[in-house]
Design an enzyme around this catalytic site. Structure first.
Site: not given
Length: 792
Positions: A654, A697
């Protein structure tokens, strides 16, 4: 450029309860009958339940917390099956005492049968002695005794007369022995007088006595035969008396159960056994009868008790559904107890105890697959029972040891049960691979989904699902605001605006905690504010690690800039997960360049801290950069890439877009904005790919910005394919709505690079040249200078 600045409406999807117009609280909603969102699993269950053939048992697959058991129990409760059930009893086998006999009775009649049999036996315990304690019985017995005595006396009198004629007396000594003595007149001869007799007289006496002794032996044999004949007649008399009494008491029982051949045969066998063992009822010696009567329950002979092993409710439409939480061998298959009486250890059919399979016979037994596999011998025993379709109650101790202890071997019980095992995919795959019997015995797989598609209609069904949990747990009703907030929470748990989570355990826990908050506030209904309070309390309990890490940003221990710009330095985002919590955390990634051969030096990989997926991501971005800037000539640089202040393993791809942007910044010497963080994976063509944990996030970077100082330019870049995953907390949504925080969605890494560098990334023309005033154009120019210097 495919870049979009997201507005607040795209960051959170509110629940649509328009289909619940007449609903004010969950009281107005009917509880859900079916398994919500589990059409595939429900279809499998319906199929398995409709087939009674061997092997069609169910393995329910799904992650823990999906509520598989609760949903299965609710479905079975509300969809009863037509099934003929039986009550099961163990009774004495009078021909083979070590093999107790099993009786199958119509459902609900076992308790009545036990009561009637034991009532009859208790009445016989009193009635039989009374039948032998009356004048009629005594007169008959006395008559037989008198007849015997008269015959004995007449025969002995005849012999005594004959002896007297020969001057010999017949007497009976105190020991009961007969004795013949020569007479001297009226008195017996003494040894001296007998010795003084002439030889001829003594010889005459000896001959007479021998003859009389011969006659006496024959008479004694005759007397013995008469006594045996008397005993036989007395026994026949006793049996006749007992038969009349037994027939009187057993007739109603036999008539009542005349349609059940096994029961009628048992009653006949019991009646015959009582005739053979009348002493159990007539003997008065406590020592002799103690063991026969030793019982933990009733004062009656043990051999005539009825051990009601399993009884079913004849009025209930539902077949038995049993949940076994602790599937031990004895708990599942039953066992035989031992009893002690005056130092003697014994066992019999009345000490047989039922297991869960006995109670579930004719219905469904639900168990956890891991627990079944953990317990010794349980899995093998379960397979054996399912293959044979019988419950054979054998002693486990005798099977696993060399002991020769005598134990019972009860007749097996016919088994007709559906087994439902709950387990995860790993357990299912292990059983498939290592146990060839598994697929034969568990032919139906009920695969439970983690999520379900979200729509207004589905939200209405989910509201009924919430109402079911409220009803089953007797919680305060939820108003519409609470229902909506829980639906939105479920969507956040699913990490997708278009889905709802089916992890009912999480929803049930939230409802219970919201109920507590509402009760503490003396509220009559659960409202959205109570749900929010419960969620905040949940997070407060599990957020210690996050708070500790956040403290590092506030005191400067963790180096991270949220203002300004820097070359080869970028803010990436990761997710840290504990057993009960996950949260986002920003990380600084840096890239530096030096003259070299075009290699990307992954420091995490070299230090053996990078996982395989992370290494793959680095190789993919390397391929993209080489294709972008080194298509005709090698890139004359060695690029070092690392996660700063990372001291544990790093995995996942990611961060590959962030790493790519950091490398291109280092090559082009173009600074990257530090007020922006980025997350996203990429492929070899630079296309942005979705990642997990996008909400955590974004919120993690938002929280760090609040700690280190807010600026209206701050924000996060995410892949466009992750937009549907956004269900952000209210503070972030409000900040975006006010223009104080920004979220960009990108489809290509070049789009992200343009935002981060405040300059167009640049696209190559037909000749492969990039615009001069672009990030990639600057990078290409810098590489050209390096190549020229290398040639020079």
């Amino acid at each position: 450029m495919a870049t979009a600045v997201l507005n607040a409406s795209q960051l959170y999807r509110h629940a649509d309860l328009s289909l619940l117009e007449d609903c004010k609280t969950t009281r107005d909603l009917a509880p859900l009958d079916d398994i919500i969102g589990q059409q595939r699993a429900q279809s499998a269950v319906e199929f398995a339940m409709s087939i009674r053939d061997k092997g069609y048992n169910i393995f329910a697959i799904g992650r823990s917390g999906l509520g598989k058991r609760t949903m299965m129990l609710r479905y079975l409760k509300r969809h009863p099956q037509q099934q003929t059930l039986s009550d099961w009893c163990y009774v004495a086998n009078f021909d083979e005492p070590r093999t107790p006999q099993v009786l199958a009775l119509p459902a609900g009649s076992g308790a009545q049968f036990k009561k009637e049999v034991e009532k009859t036996v208790l009445r016989l315990v009193k009635a039989l002695p009374l039948a032998f304690d009356n004048e009629v019985y005594y007169r008959r017995a006395d008559k037989l005794k008198t007849q015997l005595a008269q015959r004995q006396e007449a025969t002995l009198a005849e012999l005594a007369t004959e002896a007297k004629e020969k001057h010999v007396r017949l007497t009976i000594n105190p020991d009961g022995d007969y004795q013949l003595t020569a007479l001297n007149g009226e008195e017996p001869h003494t040894e001296e007088s007998y010795a003084a007799l002439p030889e001829s007289e003594r010889q005459q006496f000896d001959d007479s006595i021998r003859h009389l002794e011969s006659r006496l032996r024959g008479i004694v044999r005759q007397l013995t035969e008469w006594e045996e004949e008397f005993s036989t007649k007395q026994q026949q008399h006793d049996e006749q008396v007992a038969r009349e009494v037994l027939g009187h008491f057993f007739k109603p029982l036999k008539d009542e159960y005349r349609t059940i051949a096994e029961v009628r045969n048992f009653l006949s066998a019991m009646q015959k056994d009582m005739l053979r063992n009348l002493d159990i009822f007539l003997e008065q010696s406590e020592d002799q009868l103690g063991l026969a009567y030793a019982s933990l329950e009733k004062k009656m002979p043990r051999r005539y008790q009825v051990n009601l092993l399993v009884t079913q409710d004849s009025q209930a439409a539902q077949f038995p559904v049993v949940v076994e939480e602790n599937p031990t061998y004895h708990g599942l298959f039953g066992y035989v107890e031992n009893a002690t009486f005056r130092g003697t250890v014994f066992t019999d059919f009345s000490l047989i105890r039922a297991g869960s399979l006995h109670h579930a016979n004719g219905g469904v037994l639900l168990m956890d697959a891991i627990k079944v596999l953990e317990r010794p011998y349980v899995w093998d025993g379960l397979k054996r029972a399912l293959r044979s379709r019988t419950l054979d109650l054998n002693s486990l101790e005798r099977q696993v040891s060399l002991s020769g202890t005598v134990s019972l071997e009860p007749q097996p019980i016919a088994l007709d049960v559906k087994i439902v095992l709950f387990g995860d995919y790993q357990t299912y795959q292990l059983l498939q691979y290592y146990d060839p019997d598994f697929c034969e015995l568990f032919r139906v797989t009920a695969d439970f989904e983690d999520t379900m598609p979200r729509s207004a209609q589905v939200e209405g069904s989910y509201a009924r699902f919430i109402a079911s949990i409220v009803h089953d747990n007797q919680l305060l009703p939820c108003d519409n605001s609470a229902i909506a907030r829980i639906i939105e929470y479920s969507s956040r748990q699913a990490d997708d605006q278009t889905l709802l989570s089916l992890h009912s355990a999480n929803v049930a826990n939230l409802l219970r905690e919201s109920h507590y908050c509402a009760k503490s506030a003396n509220a009559r209904t659960i409202r959205a504010i109570h749900v929010e309070q419960a969620l905040n309390q949940q997070e407060q309990r599990v957020s210690k690690l996050r708070d500790q890490l956040m403290q590092g940003f506030s005191n400067g221990t963790n180096l991270l800039n949220v203002k300004g710009s820097a070359v080869g330095q970028i803010n990436a985002l990761s997710v840290i997960a504990t057993s009960d919590h996950q949260f986002g955390m920003p990380n600084r990634i840096t890239a530096s360049t030096s003259f070299g051969k075009g290699e990307v030096l992954d420091i995490e990989h070299k230090a053996r801290l990078g996982g395989k997926i992370h290494s793959k991501g680095v190789w993919i971005l390397s391929a993209f950069i080489n294709n972008l800037l080194g298509k005709t000539q090698a890139i004359p640089l060695t690029i070092s890439l690392t996660f700063e202040q990372s001291y544990s393993s790093v995995d996942g791809d990611s961060a590959s877009m962030a790493e790519c942007c950091a490398i291109l910044s280092a090559i082009s010497n173009m600074p990257i904005r530090q007020d922006i963080a980025i997350t996203g994976s990429m492929n070899q063509f630079g296309e942005a790919q979705p990642i997990g944990g996008v909400n955590e996030k974004i919120e993690g970077f938002f929280d760090v910005c609040q700690l280190k100082g807010r600026k209206h330019t701050q924000g996060v870049i995410i892949p466009a394919s992750n937009v549907n995953n956004l269900m952000l907390k209210k503070a972030v949504v409000d900040a975006v709505a006010k223009g104080k925080f920004h979220i960009w969605s990108v489809e290509h890494v070049s789009d992200a690079l343009s935002i981060l560098c405040d300059m167009e990334a640049g696209h190559a023309d037909k000749r492969g040249h990039f615009p001069l005033h672009s990030v990639l154009g600057t990078a290409a120019a810098n590489l050209a200078i390096l190549r020229d210097n290398d040639k020079g």
